[in-house]
Design an enzyme around this catalytic site. Sequence first.
Site, PDB file in Angstrom:
ATOM      1  N   ASP A 155       0.869  -1.159   0.000  1.00  0.00           N
ATOM      2  CA  ASP A 155       0.000   0.000   0.000  1.00  0.00           C
ATOM      3  C   ASP A 155       0.930   1.241   0.000  1.00  0.00           C
ATOM      4  O   ASP A 155       2.120   1.122   0.292  1.00  0.00           O
ATOM      5  CB  ASP A 155      -0.848  -0.069   1.274  1.00  0.00           C
ATOM      6  CG  ASP A 155      -1.472   1.251   1.613  1.00  0.00           C
ATOM      7  OD1 ASP A 155      -2.181   1.800   0.759  1.00  0.00           O
ATOM      8  OD2 ASP A 155      -1.240   1.751   2.738  1.00  0.00           O
ATOM      9  N   ASP A 157       0.094   5.200   1.141  1.00  0.00           N
ATOM     10  CA  ASP A 157      -0.011   6.070   2.320  1.00  0.00           C
ATOM     11  C   ASP A 157       0.011   5.269   3.615  1.00  0.00           C
ATOM     12  O   ASP A 157      -0.740   4.307   3.756  1.00  0.00           O
ATOM     13  CB  ASP A 157      -1.323   6.869   2.284  1.00  0.00           C
ATOM     14  CG  ASP A 157      -1.337   7.921   1.189  1.00  0.00           C
ATOM     15  OD1 ASP A 157      -0.941   7.600   0.055  1.00  0.00           O
ATOM     16  OD2 ASP A 157      -1.750   9.065   1.471  1.00  0.00           O
ATOM     17  N   ASP A 363      -9.777  11.939   4.271  1.00  0.00           N
ATOM     18  CA  ASP A 363     -10.688  12.040   3.119  1.00  0.00           C
ATOM     19  C   ASP A 363     -11.461  10.728   3.013  1.00  0.00           C
ATOM     20  O   ASP A 363     -11.121   9.746   3.687  1.00  0.00           O
ATOM     21  CB  ASP A 363      -9.910  12.345   1.817  1.00  0.00           C
ATOM     22  CG  ASP A 363      -8.733  11.427   1.597  1.00  0.00           C
ATOM     23  OD1 ASP A 363      -8.837  10.234   1.966  1.00  0.00           O
ATOM     24  OD2 ASP A 363      -7.698  11.863   1.060  1.00  0.00           O
ATOM     25  N   LYS A 371      -8.622  -3.628  -3.777  1.00  0.00           N
ATOM     26  CA  LYS A 371      -7.242  -4.117  -3.830  1.00  0.00           C
ATOM     27  C   LYS A 371      -7.146  -5.623  -4.079  1.00  0.00           C
ATOM     28  O   LYS A 371      -6.097  -6.095  -4.489  1.00  0.00           O
ATOM     29  CB  LYS A 371      -6.482  -3.703  -2.566  1.00  0.00           C
ATOM     30  CG  LYS A 371      -6.202  -2.200  -2.553  1.00  0.00           C
ATOM     31  CD  LYS A 371      -5.163  -1.769  -1.536  1.00  0.00           C
ATOM     32  CE  LYS A 371      -5.031  -0.242  -1.557  1.00  0.00           C
ATOM     33  NZ  LYS A 371      -3.983   0.270  -0.658  1.00  0.00           N
ATOM     34  N   ASP A 395      -1.798  -0.864   5.844  1.00  0.00           N
ATOM     35  CA  ASP A 395      -2.175  -0.373   7.179  1.00  0.00           C
ATOM     36  C   ASP A 395      -3.682  -0.419   7.420  1.00  0.00           C
ATOM     37  O   ASP A 395      -4.129  -0.187   8.522  1.00  0.00           O
ATOM     38  CB  ASP A 395      -1.701   1.073   7.372  1.00  0.00           C
ATOM     39  CG  ASP A 395      -2.427   2.026   6.428  1.00  0.00           C
ATOM     40  OD1 ASP A 395      -2.175   1.957   5.218  1.00  0.00           O
ATOM     41  OD2 ASP A 395      -3.269   2.811   6.911  1.00  0.00           O
TER      42      ASP A 395
HETATM   43  P1  IMP Z   1      -3.289   4.444  -0.243  1.00  0.00           P
HETATM   44  O1  IMP Z   1      -3.148   4.437   1.268  1.00  0.00           O
HETATM   45  O2  IMP Z   1      -1.968   4.354  -0.924  1.00  0.00           O
HETATM   46  O3  IMP Z   1      -4.245   3.394  -0.704  1.00  0.00           O
HETATM   47  O4  IMP Z   1      -3.833   5.909  -0.720  1.00  0.00           O
HETATM   48  C1  IMP Z   1      -5.066   6.413  -0.309  1.00  0.00           C
HETATM   49  C2  IMP Z   1      -5.129   7.904  -0.512  1.00  0.00           C
HETATM   50  O5  IMP Z   1      -4.928   8.284  -1.886  1.00  0.00           O
HETATM   51  C3  IMP Z   1      -6.490   8.463  -0.193  1.00  0.00           C
HETATM   52  O6  IMP Z   1      -6.679   8.647   1.171  1.00  0.00           O
HETATM   53  C4  IMP Z   1      -6.522   9.770  -0.981  1.00  0.00           C
HETATM   54  O7  IMP Z   1      -5.962  10.791  -0.190  1.00  0.00           O
HETATM   55  C5  IMP Z   1      -5.599   9.529  -2.154  1.00  0.00           C
HETATM   56  N1  IMP Z   1      -6.294   9.441  -3.464  1.00  0.00           N
HETATM   57  C6  IMP Z   1      -5.994  10.163  -4.544  1.00  0.00           C
HETATM   58  N2  IMP Z   1      -6.751   9.823  -5.587  1.00  0.00           N
HETATM   59  C7  IMP Z   1      -7.562   8.858  -5.180  1.00  0.00           C
HETATM   60  C8  IMP Z   1      -8.579   8.082  -5.843  1.00  0.00           C
HETATM   61  O8  IMP Z   1      -8.874   8.226  -7.023  1.00  0.00           O
HETATM   62  N3  IMP Z   1      -9.181   7.148  -5.069  1.00  0.00           N
HETATM   63  C9  IMP Z   1      -8.859   6.960  -3.791  1.00  0.00           C
HETATM   64  N4  IMP Z   1      -7.931   7.631  -3.142  1.00  0.00           N
HETATM   65  C10 IMP Z   1      -7.281   8.597  -3.818  1.00  0.00           C
HETATM   66 MG    MG Z   2      -2.711   3.244   3.407  1.00  0.00          MG
END
Ligand code: IMP
Ligand code: MG
Length: 435
Positions: A155, A157, A363, A371, A395
């Site tokens: 993942d 973030d 958000d 996924k 996470d």
């Molecule tokens: P991940 O933790 O890598 O899955 O990223 C999630 C974060 O990507 C979300 O909390 C958003 O802040 C950002 N994000 C940006 N574009 C999108 C989208 O198209 N769908 C979902 N999340 C997005």
């Molecule tokens: Mg994440």
Amino acid sequence: MTTRYRVEYALKSHRRDQLIEWIKGLLAVPFVLHSQPTAVYQEHSAQLSAVAEGTHQRYADIFLDVENLILDHINHTRSQNPGKSKLKLLVPTVGTFFTPLYLEDAFKYQDRRRCISRRRFVAPSFNDVRLILNTAQLLGIIRSFPSSVELITFDGDLTLYDDGENLTEDNPVIPRITRLLSQGRKVGIVTAAGYTEASKYYARLKGLLDAIHSSTLLTESQKNGLIVMGGESNFLFRYDDSRSQSSSSSSLSPDSAGDNDNNSKLAYVPRKEWLLDEMKIWREDDIKELLDIAESVLRACVSNLNLAVAVLRKDRAVGIYPLAGSKLHREQLEETVLVVQNTIERSSVGSRLPFCAFNGGNDVFVDIGDKSWGVRACQQYFGGIDPARTLHIGDQFLSAGANDFKARRASTTAWISSPAETVQLLDELHELEGH
Ligand code: IMP
Ligand code: MG
């Protein structure tokens, strides 16, 4: 009491992992009976360590019992009868295990590090059990296959970098990921962040992509072992060294919209090259209908909860994010996710098309697909890697409002709580493999 318990359960079940809570409950008994904080100051250290040894043995026995219940559950799953296993009766939400979990050995490993059985005041915690499950999973893969894990998906973030941040050159995960690639393993970054432009991913992953580019250790084919799956399961990019120099040729097909950055080190992979057969039947009008419903529910939540946010509609997603640096409360985020998820689930398009509504920390987004599809597409892209030889690290593993949770259907998983834990886990894998 019953009513109170049920209310609490209904309100909080989406914030609990039932398997972890159940194991914690089992460990609470020996903790109370053997580790209670009786006049610690009067005891000699010899007595203290005898108590700790006894407690250690009792905890280890419990983990061995759970390990055996999981083996029994795996056998029931193999004989097409997972619902009949004892574990399923005890923990109804339990899913599929792709490998055995060596919980007793994992407990001993983590107890050496965390001194769990030496604690007198703090019972084995959620985090203790989560980390023991992670170690048990690593051992499960290593002991099942001579060459261990073949594909690791991450993942973005909070797993590779802090929420909303970028993967910069000083991030300690970089040498660990290049080590995985140098061992011939495949790496996928499976993120919800959904962009059609390679340059946007380059901006977020620059530290890693530059490091791979300048590595003299990695062969070309090892470098090609990196892919990025964006929007959960919607946009695939592969590492492409040739996109490190400026070049003028860039023919844009509709399927490579925006892929015009020649310095991004990533190349867009057209959908026809990687979609799973089941994904090919997702219809554009269904996608639009689902996102329309999601958008109208999100707008209703914005007005009902008086949220200071903007609504963002994309090709394959719709979301809300706060205006200029403000922060949404956990309650606002969770309420919005649960309302939107429930409404889509009850719609007819919600039964035709997979989607993922999740709380991104500050958000809320609804994505087409999830996924599990993203990880499966990565497995297929690399020639059909087995779920049991794939590890997804993330996470977000709570059942509602979390997007890594769905990956459990496609691969083994490890649940980390910070980018530092990801680094630790990759080092643990290296150590347990005997390097
Ligand atoms: P991940 O933790 O890598 O899955 O990223 C999630 C974060 O990507 C979300 O909390 C958003 O802040 C950002 N994000 C940006 N574009 C999108 C989208 O198209 N769908 C979902 N999340 C997005
Ligand atoms: Mg994440």
